[in-house]
Design an enzyme around this catalytic site. Structure first.
Site, PDB file in Angstrom:
ATOM      1  CG  MET A  30      -1.967  -1.207   1.076  1.00 58.70           C
ATOM      2  SD  MET A  30      -3.566  -0.709   1.953  1.00 58.70           S
ATOM      3  CE  MET A  30      -2.955  -0.491   3.650  1.00 58.70           C
ATOM      4  N   GLY A  31       2.305   1.116  -0.257  1.00 58.65           N
ATOM      5  CA  GLY A  31       3.106   2.293  -0.358  1.00 58.65           C
ATOM      6  C   GLY A  31       3.724   2.819   1.049  1.00 58.65           C
ATOM      7  N   GLY A  36      11.193  -3.129   5.564  1.00 60.44           N
ATOM      8  CA  GLY A  36      10.476  -4.140   5.749  1.00 60.44           C
ATOM      9  C   GLY A  36       9.904  -4.597   3.997  1.00 60.44           C
ATOM     10  CG  HIS A  37       7.085  -2.174   2.038  1.00 62.99           C
ATOM     11  ND1 HIS A  37       7.057  -1.040   3.006  1.00 62.99           N
ATOM     12  CD2 HIS A  37       5.655  -2.941   2.247  1.00 62.99           C
ATOM     13  CE1 HIS A  37       5.524  -1.082   3.335  1.00 62.99           C
ATOM     14  NE2 HIS A  37       4.942  -2.068   2.909  1.00 62.99           N
ATOM     15  N   GLY A 147       5.134 -10.060   4.120  1.00 61.29           N
ATOM     16  CA  GLY A 147       5.841 -10.112   5.413  1.00 61.29           C
ATOM     17  C   GLY A 147       5.034 -10.721   6.483  1.00 61.29           C
ATOM     18  CB  SER A 186       3.109   2.469   6.236  1.00 67.96           C
ATOM     19  OG  SER A 186       3.963   1.524   5.310  1.00 67.96           O
TER      20      SER A 186
END
Length: 283
Positions: A30-31, A36-37, A147, A186
């Site tokens: 989701m940006g 982590g991403h 994740g 996020s």
């Protein structure tokens, strides 16, 4: 890197990759990307020839009083991060591309969606399962990367892939944490400096229980009690549960199967989730 917003263009480009037998990896997000991403992207880069990252803040997984309107967004920053990681395709559909105006078909997950977050966020995993299924159909990857922090989501996606006969391998990447143990999210940007320190109670509680488990403790109530001592520091503990890793049903004492200790808590107005996996030693 190509930034693409339409499904038709995405499919046209990826068809060329498939025709040359390139393996396609997919990282749905989701940006507002963080390390982590980036770990998911690195895992895809290591296993696949082509990595596709999607950025879409999915409205159907947010409840009416949740943070859809203020969910952190910084597309230009995300685009630069993806380019720096060697991502081949950044797929960023708008809401109409993902959900046409006459959209009415949803994926309804079963019992795996009922406990933990599902008990407090009605409809959340219906929205998650629907958009992940749609993205899988848009991208048609060979492997998709998720994740571990979103433990229940991972379980639901794995089950969906099996139940709907989707030819996709699901890879779960361990939770990436800050140096002090806070799970990367996020939503961490919502925290004030004081709340940021308060939020450490979550990872410290889970880590303390994991240490007890590794020392031989197998009783569910005792492991939960160890974690709860630390979690008293949060503003509101939504849940702290020890569940079977496969079924997400409450684990029985003494533990004989792989389990997960999962927590959701509010620090200020920010809801945070985290978990640790309790894997029994093999004989």
């Amino acid at each position: 890197m190509q930034t693409i917003t339409s499904v038709a263009e995405l499919r046209r480009i990826l068809e060329k990759c498939r025709s040359s037998d390139q393996q396609i990896g997919f990282v749905p997000t989701m940006g507002y990307l963080h390390d982590g991403h980036l770990a998911l992207i690195a895992a895809s880069q290591a296993k696949c020839d082509v990595t596709v990252v999607s950025i879409f803040v999915n409205p159907t997984q947010f409840g009416p009083n949740e943070d859809l309107s203020r969910y952190p967004r910084d597309f230009l920053r995300d685009e630069e991060l993806c380019r720096g990681q060697g991502v081949a395709i950044l797929f960023a559909p708008d809401a109409h591309e993902a959900y046409p105006s006459d959209f009415e078909t949803f994926v309804e997950p079963g019992d795996l969606a009922k406990p933990l977050c599902g008990a407090f966020r009605p409809g959340h995993f219906r929205g998650v399962a629907t958009i992940v299924c749609k993205l899988f159909n848009m991208v048609q990857p060979d492997i998709a990367f998720f994740g571990q922090k979103d433990f229940q989501q991972c379980a639901i996606v794995r089950r969906m892939v099996v139940d709907l006969n989707l030819p996709i391998e699901i890879v779960i990447v361990p939770t990436v944490r800050e140096q002090d143990g806070l799970a990367m999210s996020s939503r961490n940007r919502y925290l004030s400096d004081e709340e940021r320190q308060q939020a450490l109670a979550i990872s410290r509680g889970l880590s303390a229980a994991l240490d007890e488990f590794r020392s031989g403790e197998r009783h569910v109530e005792k492991l939960i009690a160890v974690a709860k001592k630390h979690l008293k520091a949060v503003d509101r503990l939504e849940y702290l549960e020890l569940v079977d890793s496969d079924t997400l049903k409450s684990a029985d004492s003494p533990l004989r199967r792989p389990s997960a200790l999962c927590a959701a808590a509010y620090v200020g107005s920010t809801r945070l989730i985290d978990n640790v996996i309790l894997t029994l030693p093999t004989r």
